[in-house]
Write a protein that holds these residues in place. Structure first.
Motif, PDB file in Angstrom:
ATOM      1  N   PHE A  31       0.853  -1.184   0.000  1.00 50.43           N
ATOM      2  CA  PHE A  31       0.000   0.000   0.000  1.00 50.43           C
ATOM      3  C   PHE A  31       0.893   1.239   0.000  1.00 50.43           C
ATOM      4  O   PHE A  31       1.896   1.292   0.715  1.00 50.43           O
ATOM      5  CB  PHE A  31      -0.892   0.021   1.241  1.00 50.43           C
ATOM      6  CG  PHE A  31      -2.067  -0.902   1.146  1.00 50.43           C
ATOM      7  CD1 PHE A  31      -3.287  -0.446   0.667  1.00 50.43           C
ATOM      8  CD2 PHE A  31      -1.970  -2.219   1.527  1.00 50.43           C
ATOM      9  CE1 PHE A  31      -4.370  -1.287   0.579  1.00 50.43           C
ATOM     10  CE2 PHE A  31      -3.045  -3.077   1.444  1.00 50.43           C
ATOM     11  CZ  PHE A  31      -4.256  -2.611   0.965  1.00 50.43           C
ATOM     12  N   HIS A  80      -8.646   0.771  -6.952  1.00 52.93           N
ATOM     13  CA  HIS A  80      -7.621   0.482  -5.947  1.00 52.93           C
ATOM     14  C   HIS A  80      -8.244  -0.163  -4.714  1.00 52.93           C
ATOM     15  O   HIS A  80      -9.423   0.024  -4.444  1.00 52.93           O
ATOM     16  CB  HIS A  80      -6.929   1.779  -5.499  1.00 52.93           C
ATOM     17  CG  HIS A  80      -6.215   2.488  -6.589  1.00 52.93           C
ATOM     18  ND1 HIS A  80      -6.816   3.416  -7.411  1.00 52.93           N
ATOM     19  CD2 HIS A  80      -4.935   2.408  -7.013  1.00 52.93           C
ATOM     20  CE1 HIS A  80      -5.939   3.881  -8.275  1.00 52.93           C
ATOM     21  NE2 HIS A  80      -4.780   3.279  -8.064  1.00 52.93           N
ATOM     22  N   HIS A 139      -8.102   0.072  -0.664  1.00 50.77           N
ATOM     23  CA  HIS A 139      -7.782   1.174   0.230  1.00 50.77           C
ATOM     24  C   HIS A 139      -7.735   0.714   1.679  1.00 50.77           C
ATOM     25  O   HIS A 139      -8.471  -0.193   2.073  1.00 50.77           O
ATOM     26  CB  HIS A 139      -8.833   2.290   0.112  1.00 50.77           C
ATOM     27  CG  HIS A 139      -8.847   2.945  -1.222  1.00 50.77           C
ATOM     28  ND1 HIS A 139      -9.518   2.429  -2.299  1.00 50.77           N
ATOM     29  CD2 HIS A 139      -8.241   4.071  -1.661  1.00 50.77           C
ATOM     30  CE1 HIS A 139      -9.337   3.221  -3.342  1.00 50.77           C
ATOM     31  NE2 HIS A 139      -8.558   4.210  -2.988  1.00 50.77           N
ATOM     32  N   ARG A 187      -3.331   3.180  -0.494  1.00 51.78           N
ATOM     33  CA  ARG A 187      -3.972   2.436  -1.584  1.00 51.78           C
ATOM     34  C   ARG A 187      -2.964   1.615  -2.361  1.00 51.78           C
ATOM     35  O   ARG A 187      -1.772   1.885  -2.353  1.00 51.78           O
ATOM     36  CB  ARG A 187      -4.741   3.370  -2.506  1.00 51.78           C
ATOM     37  CG  ARG A 187      -3.902   4.282  -3.344  1.00 51.78           C
ATOM     38  CD  ARG A 187      -4.778   5.102  -4.261  1.00 51.78           C
ATOM     39  NE  ARG A 187      -4.004   6.194  -4.820  1.00 51.78           N
ATOM     40  CZ  ARG A 187      -4.521   7.288  -5.312  1.00 51.78           C
ATOM     41  NH1 ARG A 187      -5.811   7.454  -5.320  1.00 51.78           N
ATOM     42  NH2 ARG A 187      -3.754   8.222  -5.798  1.00 51.78           N
ATOM     43  N   ARG A 188      -3.499   0.598  -3.035  1.00 53.36           N
ATOM     44  CA  ARG A 188      -2.710  -0.225  -3.950  1.00 53.36           C
ATOM     45  C   ARG A 188      -3.601  -0.584  -5.131  1.00 53.36           C
ATOM     46  O   ARG A 188      -4.834  -0.581  -5.034  1.00 53.36           O
ATOM     47  CB  ARG A 188      -2.176  -1.479  -3.266  1.00 53.36           C
ATOM     48  CG  ARG A 188      -3.239  -2.477  -2.905  1.00 53.36           C
ATOM     49  CD  ARG A 188      -2.639  -3.708  -2.276  1.00 53.36           C
ATOM     50  NE  ARG A 188      -3.722  -4.584  -1.853  1.00 53.36           N
ATOM     51  CZ  ARG A 188      -3.573  -5.613  -1.059  1.00 53.36           C
ATOM     52  NH1 ARG A 188      -2.387  -5.924  -0.596  1.00 53.36           N
ATOM     53  NH2 ARG A 188      -4.592  -6.362  -0.717  1.00 53.36           N
TER      54      ARG A 188
END
Length: 60
Positions: A7, A27, A29, A48-49
């Motif tokens: 993240f 994303h 989160h 996020r990622r």
């Protein structure tokens, strides 16, 4: 854990009603309490990622 699984912090602190402007469907989160503003409003940090589609996960 791969590099893409991490993240990344979104710069800034956000009030609860601002989160809708930061969070999107593209994303994953994580939202964490950060601190209180001077007026007593809670502030949150956002991480996020990128979401990896299930079809791509199966291919690796």
């Amino acid at each position: 854990m791969q590099e893409d699984d991490k993240f990344n912090r979104v710069p800034g602190l956000y009030r609860l009603w601002d989160l809708a402007l930061v969070i999107d469907r593209d994303h994953d989160h994580q939202v964490c309490y950060a601190q209180l503003a001077e007026d007593g409003t809670p502030l949150f940090s956002v991480f996020r990622r990128q979401v990896v589609p299930a079809s791509m996960e199966a291919a690796t």
